[in-house]
Scaffold this active site. Sequence first.
Site, PDB file in Angstrom:
ATOM      1  N   SER A   1      20.542  42.501  41.161  1.00 51.41           N
ATOM      2  CA  SER A   1      20.086  42.259  39.719  1.00 51.41           C
ATOM      3  C   SER A   1      20.277  40.866  39.198  1.00 51.41           C
ATOM      4  O   SER A   1      19.538  40.204  38.485  1.00 51.41           O
ATOM      5  CB  SER A   1      20.511  43.519  38.783  1.00 51.41           C
ATOM      6  OG  SER A   1      21.789  43.136  38.501  1.00 51.41           O
TER       7      SER A   1
ATOM      8  N   ARG B   1      31.651  39.990  50.503  1.00 48.66           N
ATOM      9  CA  ARG B   1      32.584  39.573  51.464  1.00 48.66           C
ATOM     10  C   ARG B   1      33.243  38.394  50.773  1.00 48.66           C
ATOM     11  O   ARG B   1      32.824  37.768  50.171  1.00 48.66           O
ATOM     12  CB  ARG B   1      31.960  39.077  52.862  1.00 48.66           C
ATOM     13  CG  ARG B   1      31.513  40.136  53.698  1.00 48.66           C
ATOM     14  CD  ARG B   1      30.830  39.801  54.780  1.00 48.66           C
ATOM     15  NE  ARG B   1      30.069  40.831  55.305  1.00 48.66           N
ATOM     16  CZ  ARG B   1      30.860  41.565  56.089  1.00 48.66           C
ATOM     17  NH1 ARG B   1      31.830  41.319  56.690  1.00 48.66           N
ATOM     18  NH2 ARG B   1      30.198  42.702  56.638  1.00 48.66           N
TER      19      ARG B   1
ATOM     20  N   ASN C   1      30.278  32.098  41.925  1.00 47.12           N
ATOM     21  CA  ASN C   1      29.983  33.526  42.010  1.00 47.12           C
ATOM     22  C   ASN C   1      29.969  34.127  40.522  1.00 47.12           C
ATOM     23  O   ASN C   1      30.578  33.426  39.779  1.00 47.12           O
ATOM     24  CB  ASN C   1      31.572  33.915  42.633  1.00 47.12           C
ATOM     25  CG  ASN C   1      31.710  35.304  42.784  1.00 47.12           C
ATOM     26  OD1 ASN C   1      30.685  36.093  43.141  1.00 47.12           O
ATOM     27  ND2 ASN C   1      32.930  35.853  42.430  1.00 47.12           N
TER      28      ASN C   1
ATOM     29  N   HIS D   1      31.501  37.344  38.465  1.00 46.89           N
ATOM     30  CA  HIS D   1      32.745  38.441  38.669  1.00 46.89           C
ATOM     31  C   HIS D   1      32.455  39.384  37.363  1.00 46.89           C
ATOM     32  O   HIS D   1      32.571  38.837  36.269  1.00 46.89           O
ATOM     33  CB  HIS D   1      33.861  37.910  38.888  1.00 46.89           C
ATOM     34  CG  HIS D   1      35.038  39.032  38.794  1.00 46.89           C
ATOM     35  ND1 HIS D   1      35.101  39.701  40.025  1.00 46.89           N
ATOM     36  CD2 HIS D   1      35.862  39.254  38.149  1.00 46.89           C
ATOM     37  CE1 HIS D   1      35.986  40.565  40.081  1.00 46.89           C
ATOM     38  NE2 HIS D   1      36.589  40.305  38.792  1.00 46.89           N
TER      39      HIS D   1
HETATM   40  C1  GRF Z   1      27.737  42.370  39.864  1.00 47.21           C
HETATM   41  O1  GRF Z   1      28.371  43.258  38.800  1.00 47.21           O
HETATM   42  C2  GRF Z   1      28.585  41.068  40.007  1.00 47.21           C
HETATM   43  O2  GRF Z   1      29.245  40.862  38.818  1.00 47.21           O
HETATM   44  C3  GRF Z   1      29.664  41.807  41.183  1.00 47.21           C
HETATM   45  O3  GRF Z   1      28.681  42.535  41.944  1.00 47.21           O
HETATM   46  C4  GRF Z   1      27.680  42.954  40.985  1.00 47.21           C
HETATM   47  C5  GRF Z   1      26.212  42.854  41.854  1.00 47.21           C
HETATM   48  O4  GRF Z   1      25.317  43.424  41.153  1.00 47.21           O
HETATM   49  N1  GRF Z   1      29.803  40.478  41.983  1.00 47.21           N
HETATM   50  P1  GRF Z   1      23.732  42.934  41.579  1.00 47.21           P
HETATM   51  O5  GRF Z   1      23.428  43.203  43.170  1.00 47.21           O
HETATM   52  O6  GRF Z   1      23.587  41.386  41.142  1.00 47.21           O
HETATM   53  O7  GRF Z   1      22.860  43.985  40.820  1.00 47.21           O
END
Ligand code: GRF
Length: 202
Positions: A14, A93, A109, A111
């Site tokens: 997403s 990873r 990234n 988070h």
């Molecule tokens: C998100 O909550 C992101 O913050 C974390 O992993 C999740 C990934 O969701 N690192 P998506 O695959 O982008 O829907």
Amino acid sequence: MTTKIAVLVSGRGSNLQSVIDNIESGYIRDAEIKVVISDVGDAYALERARKHGIPAVFTDPLSFENKPAFELEILKTLKEHNIDLILLAGYMRIVGKEIISAYPNRIINIHPALLPAFKGLHAQQQAFKYGVKVSGCTVHFVDEGMDTGPIIIQKCVPVLEDDTADTLAARILEQEHKIFPEAVKLFAEGKLKVEGRIVVHT
Ligand code: GRF
């Protein structure tokens, strides 16, 4: 100059979608996603990429002897596409030395917690169980630690009395989809300067 982006994913994608949509709408200018790379073969993120005509590559970690060999293969794909910026969008990873040293301050990234609290997996659940009253999300540059790199943008959300870990995660995700593309936009416009731990928005 167009910023050539690679997005590394492992799952539903997403956050990848939010970057695709914001490039297509013109909010992020002068940037193009050149390739999406997944370490999981059936990640829905790959499907999302294909729907938008973006090359989608599955690199299977199990077919390499060790992590450096796996990362060298990813590096090969990155070089083939002349990548300037790597986005980790739900990539499950820890990125190793091989890739980080090739792209200093050029890996971003997202988070789902307010770093430096609740690093690692299931950050929303960690925060919920801890009983915090606010949580949120963080976009940061990636260094060799886990979720430790210089912070670009953070956004807070409240934890409400009738929340579950899932409703909290959904509220956080909504903000992720705003600040992740915002950080990409700033990067593409050359507006992020890293001074030690501090990211200055110029
Ligand atoms: C998100 O909550 C992101 O913050 C974390 O992993 C999740 C990934 O969701 N690192 P998506 O695959 O982008 O829907």
